[in-house]
Design an enzyme around this catalytic site. Structure first.
Site, short mmCIF file in Angstrom:
data_model
loop_
_atom_site.label_atom_id
_atom_site.label_comp_id
_atom_site.label_asym_id
_atom_site.label_seq_id
_atom_site.Cartn_x
_atom_site.Cartn_y
_atom_site.Cartn_z
N GLY A 72 0.84 -1.20 0.00
CA GLY A 72 0.00 0.00 0.00
C GLY A 72 0.87 1.24 0.00
CE LYS A 73 5.32 5.25 -0.59
NZ LYS A 73 6.57 4.50 -0.38
N GLY A 74 0.34 5.85 0.54
CA GLY A 74 -0.57 6.97 0.64
C GLY A 74 0.16 8.26 0.38
#
Ligand code: GLU
Length: 426
Positions: A114-116
């Protein structure tokens, strides 16, 4: 009208994502993967877009755009950092999230990817504004994160204080302290020893292996480090401590060169006071672009993606490249450099130290039992060296470069797990 619509595919055209997916396709060919698996790996599972209203110090309200991309959860909860930068966009976050999936798989961690990020220049915000932004963003993505669901961490433009605010906001909203919701926290609230320097230390462990393979030694070697944030400054420090000569460094203010080697602890002290390498007197000024082209033993690109492309690859003189950043060398450039005999330790290996120690932090939080720093660093060395060795063996066996090999090892593990879990409903 259809031709005016912006499709998901338009976002996915981001070069960082395109590069990652080209690697996945090549990896599929190397291991003769099931095409259904490769097709699935080329699309994110879920992209969350949030608006983040923030009361600024002048009492106006600004609305920022925030993202959290949950790329894949085959191997476990989503895991990856949060980036604050003015160039953050959905396509970039998808690309970075896909790299986290590949990195976590390669490192053998029980995590998906994931990444934000938030589209914002954090250097333009006051501390209060940054705190308000972080808390509201955390609240907006709150339903989707959690110690068993999705565990954010720092990335470009965020740090342990950002993680402290995220941990507090999530804990306040759920009603009890939940340190395991983020990693990269301060030690006092469930952080791990060694986490801050982990990405830089991992990069140096990888550099030692790369030097060994080239029949060279890190001790006495000349090194240029592009980017002097958390990754670059720690990589420079640990390489300096091992006797390497750091002849050049750079940050957003420009570069510094000193043929006799820079005194890295002294530069770090200057940066602590001045927030930048600008004004450091024991070196000559050099541009970021010229730093990349220096005749050094090893180059550590530790800033942002896409700095070495087919435009400058031919001019690179370094013998070894250690990718401290995510995606600093494009695939086209990798091919040119590989032909020139440059050894590239790809991002998914070279900067994997950060998420490996994030994993240790998460395990310690779950156990509420904390380890000493030597245990952390030894375990880090073991995991990152194994990832390097497995990729190196794959590279030799299949006659491919280290990036293709690392991706192949990673995709192979993902494929096994995906086939075991099967397609739901079927
Ligand atoms: N942002 C770091 C990376 O790109 C660390 C991610 C993490 O610790 O979850 O690998």
């Amino acid at each position: 009208m259809a031709q005016d619509s912006i499709m998901v595919e338009d976002h996915l055209r981001h070069p960082l994502f395109q590069n990652a997916m080209q690697s996945v396709e090549e990896a599929g060919k190397i291991i003769n993967a099931d095409p259904n698996i490769i097709n699935r790996l080329k699309k994110p599972k879920r992209c969350i877009i949030v608006s983040v209203p923030v009361r600024m110090d002048d009492s106006t309200v600004k609305v920022f755009s925030g993202y959290r991309v949950q790329y894949n959860s085959t191997l476990g909860p989503y895991k990856g950092g949060i980036r604050y930068h003015q160039d953050v966009c959905l396509g970039e976050v998808v690309g970075l999230a896909s790299l986290m999936m590949l990195k976590n798989s390669l490192m053998g961690l029980p995590y998906g990817g994931g990444k934000g990020g938030i589209t914002v220049d954090p250097t333009k915000l006051s501390r209060t504004e940054k705190q308000n932004l972080t808390r509201r963003y955390t609240s907006e993505i709150g339903p989707f994160i959690g110690p068993q669901k999705d565990i954010p961490a720092p990335d470009v433009g965020t740090d342990s204080q950002t993680m402290a605010w995220m941990m507090d906001t999530y804990s306040q909203e759920t009603g009890y302290a939940q340190p395991g919701v983020v990693t990269g926290k301060p030690i006092e609230i469930g952080g791990s020893l060694g986490r801050t320097g982990a990405t830089g230390l991992g990069a140096v462990y990888v550099a030692e292996k790369a030097f060994e393979k080239k029949g060279m030694s890190l001790k006495g070697a000349t090194i240029a480090v592009q980017g002097f944030g958390n990754v670059g400054s720690h990589a420079a420090l640990y390489a300096f401590e091992r006797g390497a000569k750091i002849v050049a460094i750079s940050d957003v203010s420009g570069g510094l060169f000193n043929g006799d080697g820079l005194n890295i602890p002294d530069v770090i002290e200057h940066v602590r006071i001045n927030k930048s390498i600008a004004g450091y007197s024991r070196g000559q000024k050099i541009s970021n672009e010229d730093l990349l082209l220096l005749d050094v033993d090893a180059l550590f690109p530790c800033a942002l993606e896409g700095v070495i492309t087919e435009k400058n690859a031919e001019k690179i003189k370094a013998k070894i490249i250690i990718e401290g950043a995510n995606g600093p060398v494009t695939n086209d450039a990798t091919k040119i450099l590989h032909k020139k005999g440059v050894f590239i330790a790809p991002d998914v290996i070279a900067n994997g130290g950060g998420v490996v120690v994030s994993y240790f932090e998460w395990v310690q939080d779950i156990m509420s039992f904390f380890w000493d720093e030597s245990e952390i660093n030894n375990r880090l060395k073991g995991i990152i060296t194994k990832a390097f060795d497995r990729s190196y063996v794959m590279a030799q066996e299949k006659n491919v470069d280290m990036r293709q090999a690392a991706m192949a090892v990673s995709v192979e593990r993902l494929q096994k797990a995906m086939l075991l879990r099967g397609l739901y409903p079927r």
